[in-house]
Design an enzyme around this catalytic site. Structure first.
Site, PDB file in Angstrom:
ATOM      1  N   ASP A 102       0.862  -1.182   0.000  1.00 37.56           N
ATOM      2  CA  ASP A 102       0.000   0.000   0.000  1.00 37.56           C
ATOM      3  C   ASP A 102       0.902   1.237   0.000  1.00 37.56           C
ATOM      4  OD1 ASP A 102      -2.945   1.049   0.474  1.00 37.56           O
ATOM      5  OD2 ASP A 102      -1.752   2.025   2.036  1.00 37.56           O
ATOM      6  N   HIS A 304      -7.062  -6.194  -1.297  1.00 38.94           N
ATOM      7  CA  HIS A 304      -6.022  -5.183  -1.099  1.00 38.94           C
ATOM      8  C   HIS A 304      -4.975  -5.566  -0.059  1.00 38.94           C
ATOM      9  CE1 HIS A 304      -4.153  -1.291  -1.104  1.00 38.94           C
ATOM     10  NE2 HIS A 304      -4.417  -1.108   0.179  1.00 38.94           N
TER      11      HIS A 304
END
Length: 329
Positions: A102, A304
């Protein structure tokens, strides 16, 4: 090899950072994203340490147990990359392999781009390195995705901060489960856009039960780590977003500079990042800027939270990549 994760603090660039560490050997630095902390790498410590690596995962500046500078301007990519280089030195090492997920991925990519003498290998999970856009990112996102796009929504100091800090357990439950490959929100993945008049978490689907990779204990741990900053629990991390356009300005001198060191990119096929504008063109062209790139096929059904959702596949990919690198200096 140390048998358990050890915790300590290191001061770099005037900021006190908390680090979690396990193992002995060549240094591998693990950089978390938003809204995460060292605990995001809980499944990577033991396997990498057992393979002969010194694994260190900091809480990056502004997060969890680490210090949270008050100035929004103290969270640019140059500050964050500076922390990485200073941390490597503070740990008594000359070089490291840097792995980021991320927001940690842009920090890792930038460190590799600017300091290939220190970063001997780089891996990014979820977020690929992107070439500098011809215009500032936030006005473009506002135009294409509207004012509700989460990165635009995050810009007003205090707004998202208060919403996310109101109930830490609910926030982590919603964001971690909602952004995972087990969520209807990622089938197919779509950008996180908050409807007009709604709040941040209103855009995430309700979670009836947790996915198999995420336990209540995990959620409680994240909440406990963030509770240390009280009402400003998320402010440090949100300040990273508040420097997106400033990063675009500051990194202008490095436009066109690629990443020469060996690199690895890995992501899930249900990661919301894949739905960002331009990703369909960017992902197939990564080797243009990273000639020494090793790509792993997208992880099927993974959302994610790559290393948390698919620890075995991620660990295998990391260990294979690490084994192929030239020896550390």
């Amino acid at each position: 090899m140390t048998s358990t994760v050890e915790h300590s603090f290191v001061e770099v660039n005037g900021v006190r950072l908390h680090i979690a560490e396990q193992g002995r050997g060549p240094l591998v630095l693990l950089l978390h994203g938003f809204p995460e902390c060292w605990y995001s790498w809980r499944h990577q410590f033991a396997p990498l340490a057992a393979a002969g690596y010194r694994v260190v995962a900091p809480d990056q500046r502004g997060y969890a147990r680490s210090e949270q500078p008050a100035d929004i301007g103290s969270y640019t990519l140059l500050h964050l990359t500076g922390d990485v280089i200073a941390l490597i030195r503070a740990l008594g090492e000359e070089q490291a392999v840097v792995v980021g997920h991320d927001w940690g991925a842009p920090v890792a990519w930038t460190a590799a781009r600017l300091r290939p003498d220190v970063v001997r290998g780089v891996a990014g999970l979820s977020v690929p390195p992107a070439p500098r856009s011809p215009v500032a990112p936030l006005p473009y996102f506002r135009e294409v995705l509207g004012p509700g796009f989460y990165q635009v929504y995050f810009q007003e100091p205090g707004v998202a901060d208060a919403e996310l800090a109101q109930d830490l357990t609910a926030t982590f439950r919603s964001m971690l489960a909602g952004g995972s490959g087990d969520s209807p929100f990622t089938d197919p993945p779509v950008p996180w856009v908050i409807p007009e008049g709604a709040k941040l978490l209103d855009a995430m689907p309700d979670v009836a039960e947790l996915p198999g990779w995420l336990s209540q204990e995990d959620i409680d741990t994240f909440a406990g780590e963030y509770a240390r900053h009280g009402a400003r629990a998320f402010t440090g991390g949100l300040n990273w977003y508040r420097n997106i356009d400033r990063n675009w300005e500051l990194l202008a001198p490095f436009d066109g500079r690629g990443i020469d060191v060996p690199a690895l990119y890995l992501a899930g096929d249900r990661d919301l990042v894949r739905a960002f504008p331009g990703m369909a063109e960017l992902l197939p062209a990564l080797e243009r800027t990273m000639p020494n790139l090793r790509q792993v096929p997208p992880l099927a059904g993974c959302g994610h939270w790559t290393q948390q959702e698919r620890p075995e596949e991620v660990n295998t990919a990391l260990l294979e990549f690490l084994a192929e690198l030239p020896a550390a200096k």
